[in-house]
Design a protein around this motif. Structure first.
Motif, PDB file in Angstrom:
ATOM      1  N   ALA A  91       5.934  -2.956   9.890  1.00  0.00           N
ATOM      2  CA  ALA A  91       6.345  -3.493   8.911  1.00  0.00           C
ATOM      3  C   ALA A  91       5.531  -4.092   7.974  1.00  0.00           C
ATOM      4  O   ALA A  91       4.408  -4.784   8.625  1.00  0.00           O
ATOM      5  CB  ALA A  91       7.897  -4.034   8.890  1.00  0.00           C
ATOM      6  N   GLY A  92       5.600  -4.463   6.664  1.00  0.00           N
ATOM      7  CA  GLY A  92       4.862  -5.320   5.810  1.00  0.00           C
ATOM      8  C   GLY A  92       5.267  -6.583   6.320  1.00  0.00           C
ATOM      9  O   GLY A  92       5.938  -6.890   6.726  1.00  0.00           O
ATOM     10  N   ARG A  93       4.136  -7.423   5.853  1.00  0.00           N
ATOM     11  CA  ARG A  93       4.309  -8.914   6.129  1.00  0.00           C
ATOM     12  C   ARG A  93       5.690  -9.417   5.435  1.00  0.00           C
ATOM     13  O   ARG A  93       6.327 -10.257   6.170  1.00  0.00           O
ATOM     14  CB  ARG A  93       3.109  -9.728   5.467  1.00  0.00           C
ATOM     15  CG  ARG A  93       1.796  -9.395   6.406  1.00  0.00           C
ATOM     16  CD  ARG A  93       0.806 -10.100   5.925  1.00  0.00           C
ATOM     17  NE  ARG A  93      -0.344 -10.169   6.604  1.00  0.00           N
ATOM     18  CZ  ARG A  93      -1.786 -10.627   6.264  1.00  0.00           C
ATOM     19  NH1 ARG A  93      -2.024 -10.162   4.776  1.00  0.00           N
ATOM     20  NH2 ARG A  93      -2.653 -10.371   7.206  1.00  0.00           N
ATOM     21  N   ARG A  94       6.080  -9.107   4.151  1.00  0.00           N
ATOM     22  CA  ARG A  94       7.093 -10.016   3.660  1.00  0.00           C
ATOM     23  C   ARG A  94       8.387  -9.363   4.396  1.00  0.00           C
ATOM     24  O   ARG A  94       9.231 -10.148   4.893  1.00  0.00           O
ATOM     25  CB  ARG A  94       7.378  -9.415   2.394  1.00  0.00           C
ATOM     26  CG  ARG A  94       8.653 -10.087   1.434  1.00  0.00           C
ATOM     27  CD  ARG A  94       8.409  -9.741   0.119  1.00  0.00           C
ATOM     28  NE  ARG A  94       7.603 -10.673  -0.576  1.00  0.00           N
ATOM     29  CZ  ARG A  94       8.012 -11.890  -0.895  1.00  0.00           C
ATOM     30  NH1 ARG A  94       8.835 -12.278  -0.799  1.00  0.00           N
ATOM     31  NH2 ARG A  94       7.038 -12.606  -1.753  1.00  0.00           N
ATOM     32  N   THR A  95       8.374  -8.004   4.879  1.00  0.00           N
ATOM     33  CA  THR A  95       9.736  -7.564   5.487  1.00  0.00           C
ATOM     34  C   THR A  95       9.720  -8.113   6.842  1.00  0.00           C
ATOM     35  O   THR A  95      10.937  -8.856   7.534  1.00  0.00           O
ATOM     36  CB  THR A  95       9.752  -6.023   5.740  1.00  0.00           C
ATOM     37  OG1 THR A  95       9.739  -5.487   4.357  1.00  0.00           O
ATOM     38  CG2 THR A  95      10.874  -5.465   6.404  1.00  0.00           C
ATOM     39  N   PHE A  96       8.587  -8.565   7.568  1.00  0.00           N
ATOM     40  CA  PHE A  96       8.537  -8.867   9.046  1.00  0.00           C
ATOM     41  C   PHE A  96       8.904 -10.173   8.872  1.00  0.00           C
ATOM     42  O   PHE A  96       9.999 -10.680   9.792  1.00  0.00           O
ATOM     43  CB  PHE A  96       7.053  -8.617   9.412  1.00  0.00           C
ATOM     44  CG  PHE A  96       6.948  -9.102  10.859  1.00  0.00           C
ATOM     45  CD1 PHE A  96       6.966  -7.951  11.993  1.00  0.00           C
ATOM     46  CD2 PHE A  96       6.664 -10.768  11.190  1.00  0.00           C
ATOM     47  CE1 PHE A  96       6.954  -8.575  13.240  1.00  0.00           C
ATOM     48  CE2 PHE A  96       6.435 -10.835  12.618  1.00  0.00           C
ATOM     49  CZ  PHE A  96       6.633 -10.043  13.534  1.00  0.00           C
ATOM     50  N   GLU A  97       8.409 -11.007   8.050  1.00  0.00           N
ATOM     51  CA  GLU A  97       8.675 -12.503   8.035  1.00  0.00           C
ATOM     52  C   GLU A  97      10.216 -12.851   7.612  1.00  0.00           C
ATOM     53  O   GLU A  97      10.870 -13.650   8.253  1.00  0.00           O
ATOM     54  CB  GLU A  97       7.673 -13.105   6.997  1.00  0.00           C
ATOM     55  CG  GLU A  97       6.421 -13.135   7.612  1.00  0.00           C
ATOM     56  CD  GLU A  97       5.544 -13.826   6.457  1.00  0.00           C
ATOM     57  OE1 GLU A  97       5.905 -14.096   5.266  1.00  0.00           O
ATOM     58  OE2 GLU A  97       4.167 -13.841   6.623  1.00  0.00           O
ATOM     59  N   SER A  98      10.821 -11.945   6.823  1.00  0.00           N
ATOM     60  CA  SER A  98      12.261 -12.215   6.541  1.00  0.00           C
ATOM     61  C   SER A  98      12.978 -11.950   7.790  1.00  0.00           C
ATOM     62  O   SER A  98      14.151 -12.557   8.096  1.00  0.00           O
ATOM     63  CB  SER A  98      12.517 -11.299   5.175  1.00  0.00           C
ATOM     64  OG  SER A  98      11.727 -11.502   4.073  1.00  0.00           O
ATOM     65  N   LEU A  99      12.693 -10.944   8.410  1.00  0.00           N
ATOM     66  CA  LEU A  99      13.446 -10.195   9.615  1.00  0.00           C
ATOM     67  C   LEU A  99      13.274 -11.627  10.617  1.00  0.00           C
ATOM     68  O   LEU A  99      14.216 -11.615  11.539  1.00  0.00           O
ATOM     69  CB  LEU A  99      13.217  -9.012  10.276  1.00  0.00           C
ATOM     70  CG  LEU A  99      13.510  -7.825   9.266  1.00  0.00           C
ATOM     71  CD1 LEU A  99      13.049  -6.584   9.470  1.00  0.00           C
ATOM     72  CD2 LEU A  99      15.014  -7.723   8.971  1.00  0.00           C
ATOM     73  N   GLN A 100      11.998 -12.125  10.905  1.00  0.00           N
ATOM     74  CA  GLN A 100      11.995 -13.001  11.925  1.00  0.00           C
ATOM     75  C   GLN A 100      12.717 -14.255  11.563  1.00  0.00           C
ATOM     76  O   GLN A 100      13.449 -14.861  12.279  1.00  0.00           O
ATOM     77  CB  GLN A 100      10.366 -13.446  11.771  1.00  0.00           C
ATOM     78  CG  GLN A 100      10.077 -14.455  12.805  1.00  0.00           C
ATOM     79  CD  GLN A 100       8.584 -14.877  12.962  1.00  0.00           C
ATOM     80  OE1 GLN A 100       8.002 -14.376  12.564  1.00  0.00           O
ATOM     81  NE2 GLN A 100       8.504 -16.303  13.180  1.00  0.00           N
TER      82      GLN A 100
END
Length: 778
Positions: free
Chosen positions: A362-371
């Motif tokens: 996943a892209g960074r923004r998607t990854f950080e949001s899910l984290q």
């Protein structure tokens, strides 16, 4: 964190002139298993109910012409064909979810998902888990075979008893060992892999073809109840195989229930010397002796046979052995084990690695949001530390609750900046991923090496309690409810499939079962089908996955039956176990109790979807067509309109009409364009419904639609139409051929010139068949 760049005819029931090849399913099965001139065997047909077996003699085609002219029984109900059924309601919604979210990106590279294409062939297709083993696969399995220590004992047992069971853990080469045993003892003319869903009772009653070697991989335990009669059941299986001149090798990971049976020996199996396997394959591939020695010295412990074979392929392709071995065996697991076994990890670090295990690429923004969504759900498993003892007030003589000073509040949990924290995490990497249509690359979050993913999930399962896994479950439920993209769905589904290796019950009970029952709506049901698909591709999970979905098909729960229907028809489970898929879809068709007329067609639609899926990916469609041909022959003789007759003809019409998901072209047109041998069965099905009045209109419409589609699927559509016409002429009764000429032209009306030429060639071929027959007999 490190950076790296790394899917009008007249006639009543019984009017079809069946070919002379009118044998029952056992005879057809034996003929396919022998194959032409000793060729390898084809997949077995689904077993028929006892009543069907007892009625085989009713299939005979003698006097069909006279029977067509007999008056209909006075009390028979008129059977009407339904309008062309289409899925409706929730079934249509779920089917659409499955088709769009899974089969769209089916061919996406799997490098970061962590599931190796265990069922892939050299040509890029998928290897079925059951059915005929072709010559190429046989050569791959035993062309460079190194016998393990138990091999000679197994040879002796198979030679004496004709049946032997190999017991050993996954990854020890039981599949190749089974084929090598059959080659050594029987030198079989063909090899057939049976479904792991076969019970001992079913094996004892099935027909085995003489000279064929049979393999039953990953047989599941039948439980304590079956253990009481295990020796008797194995004796029946042995006697059946021996009496029919065949040989059978069964593999399993389970020790025999109730102790060692006397009738059939169970041999403890182990892997061969992996260094010998490596050396033999590298030398056979022409690798320099110095390189062979170096590769053997660098090979890590804990490799499986499949990993060694995969590593050999990469080394022969020019890869550096030291880099190759980092992704296999203990070398692949060591960095992950060191990370978990070192300092105590914080909630944020565990949230990072958990998110990556399920959201890879996943892209960074998607990854950080899910984290960020996951972290508060994991807090119950990571209580904040209490303040140090020195911070608390010293006790006094009057130490009562009223006089005791208030405890200081627990410190608020502090999180580092997520992106900086990810950069420090040695199990996390980024790579630049090119987008389609020349768009700029984007940075995605991945593991430094794809095998890390499975080891991370194993360590998470081993090191964290129920509170942690409850948080993960609630998180994934929220991810699905938010409507994830197809790529995110694929990543989550492969993560759960990898988790099923160490925690099958966790995945089945906490994710698949609720989603299969509709708890997360159509998106959750589609996700369950995807997870089951990836589990079916995993050699260590395939048999257990099949057993799970089969139990849903047998369930009294309508929701579970619906999910089983989807898993068998639109997922990789049906492609991996096609015989079982047809068997259980037909079970649902014949016994379906839907809510209304539309719901009653759902399992029929599912069977047609399986046929389209097998056609689209170049798999053997005979397992669907042969089953329908057999049932159509039986029902064509039945003059009374029954439920079974209606669903049989309805299922045939749907198969002749269904389109491929990607191309939207009728699947039967694709087969005609390829010149597939299955065209013989297609023609017989068409002839059957053309001669059955209630379904005549639908049959004509589907035939004309298929002919119109031929220019889209082949370079010479007229030749394809001629092939189909010859096959149709061979099975249509003589008077129906001329009627077909008249009525199909009426349906066609005034088509454009190219279509008119195709129709003309098709009908000319149908009529030429009649003229050739007259010349032969006249």
């Amino acid at each position: 964190m490190t950076d790296r760049n790394d899917g009008g005819l007249s006639g009543e029931a019984g009017g079809v002139q069946i070919r002379a090849r009118d044998e029952g399913p056992d005879e057809r099965q034996e003929e396919r298993e022998k194959g032409p001139e000793g060729a390898a065997a084809a997949p077995e047909l689904p077993p028929e109910p006892a009543g069907d077996r007892e009625s085989r003699q009713e299939q005979r085609p003698e006097h069909r012409q006279e029977q067509r002219q007999e008056p209909r029984p006075a009390r028979a109900r008129r059977q009407t064909a339904p309008e062309q059924p289409a899925p409706g309601g929730e079934f249509a919604t779920v089917l659409n979810y499955v088709n769009q979210s899974f089969h769209g990106p089916l061919n996406a590279p799997q490098a970061h998902f962590g599931i190796a294409p265990d069922h892939a062939t050299a040509g890029g297709g998928r290897r079925r888990a059951t059915g005929r083993i072709d010559a190429g696969e046989i050569d791959d399995l035993i062309g460079h075979y190194v016998p393990p220590a138990p091999f000679e004992r197994a040879v002796e047992a198979l030679a004496e008893d004709t049946v032997v069971v190999l017991v050993g853990p996954p990854g020890t080469g039981k599949r190749s060992g089974a084929v090598a045993l059959l080659k050594e003892v029987a030198d079989s003319t063909g090899y057939v892999v049976l479904s792991p869903d076969n019970s001992l009772e079913q094996l004892a009653e099935r027909t085995f073809a003489k000279g064929i070697g049979y393999v039953l991989l990953d047989r599941m335990s039948e439980g304590p109840a079956a253990a009481q009669t295990a020796d008797f059941d194995w004796r029946r299986v042995r006697d059946q195989v021996r009496s029919q001149g065949a040989h059978l090798v069964v593999t399993t990971v389970h020790d025999p229930d109730g102790g060692q049976p006397e009738a059939v020996r169970h041999i403890g199996w182990s892997a061969p010397d992996l260094a010998d396997v490596l050396r033999l394959r590298l030398r056979t591939g022409g690798h320099a002796e110095e390189g062979v020695t170096r590769a053997a010295e660098l090979m890590p412990a804990e490799c499986t046979v499949a990993e060694v074979v995969a590593a050999v392929g990469r080394i022969l392709g020019g890869a550096e052995p030291a880099l190759v071995w980092r992704e296999y065996g203990s070398d692949a697991a060591r960095p992950v084990r060191d990370w978990f076994g070192g300092t105590e990890r914080s909630l944020q670090e565990i949230a990072e690695i958990t998110t990556l295990a399920f959201v890879t690429g996943a892209g960074r923004r998607t990854f950080e949001s899910l984290q960020e969504l996951l972290e508060p759900l994991l807090e119950p498993a990571f209580p904040p530390e209490a303040p140090p003892a020195s911070a608390a007030a010293a006790p006094t003589d009057d130490d009562t609750p009223a006089t005791r000073p208030a405890e200081p509040p627990l410190p608020a949990r502090r999180f580092a900046d997520r992106r900086r924290s990810l950069r420090r995490n040695t199990l996390v990497a980024t790579e630049e991923q090119a987008e389609a249509h020349g768009s700029p690359t984007r940075t995605v979050v991945v593991f430094p090496s794809p095998p890390y993913r499975q080891w991370v999930l194993q360590e998470l399962w081993a090191n964290h309690s129920t509170a942690y896994w409850d948080g993960v479950r609630h998180w994934l439920d929220r991810v699905i409810a938010a409507g994830p993209s197809p790529g995110l769905q694929m990543s989550v589904s492969t993560g759960l499939a990898l988790l099923a290796r160490p925690a099958f019950d966790e995945v089945a009970d906490c994710y698949l079962l609720p989603w299969a029952r509709g708890a997360a709506g159509p998106a959750g049901r589609a996700m369950a089908v995807q997870v089951l698909s990836w589990m079916a591709l995993d050699a260590s999970l395939g048999a257990a996955t099949l057993t799970l979905v089969r139990s849903w098909a047998q369930s009294g729960d309508h929701e579970l039956r619906t999910t089983a229907m989807l898993a068998f028809s639109r997922g990789l489970l049906g492609m991996t176990f096609p015989t079982d898929a047809v068997k259980w879809l037909w079970h649902l068709i014949s016994q379906w109790q839907g809510n209304g007329a539309a719901a009653s067609t759902e399992p029929m639609i599912a069977l047609s979807q399986l046929f389209a899926l097998l056609t689209e990916y170049g798999e053997d469609v005979g397992v669907v067509l042969d089953a329908l041909v057999y049932r159509l022959r039986k029902q064509a003789r039945t003059r009374v309109a029954t439920h079974l007759k209606g669903v049989t003809f309805g299922s045939v019409v749907l198969v002749l009409t269904v389109v491929e998901q990607r191309t939207r072209v009728p699947a039967v047109a694709v087969l005609a364009g390829r010149g597939s041998p299955a065209l013989t069965s297609v023609a017989e099905l068409w002839a059957g419904v053309l001669c059955h009045r209630p379904f005549r209109g639908a049959a004509l419409a589907s035939l004309y639609t298929a002919l119109c589609a031929l220019p889209a699927v082949c370079e010479d559509p007229q030749a394809a139409a001629g092939r189909l016409g010859r096959e149709m002429g061979a099975v249509l009764p003589p008077d129906e051929r001329s009627r077909l000429d008249l009525v199909l032209r009426r349906v066609a009306g005034r088509p454009r010139p190219q279509i008119a030429e195709i129709v003309d060639e098709f009908l000319a071929a149908v009529l030429r068949t009649e003229n050739e027959g007259l010349r032969r007999h006249g």
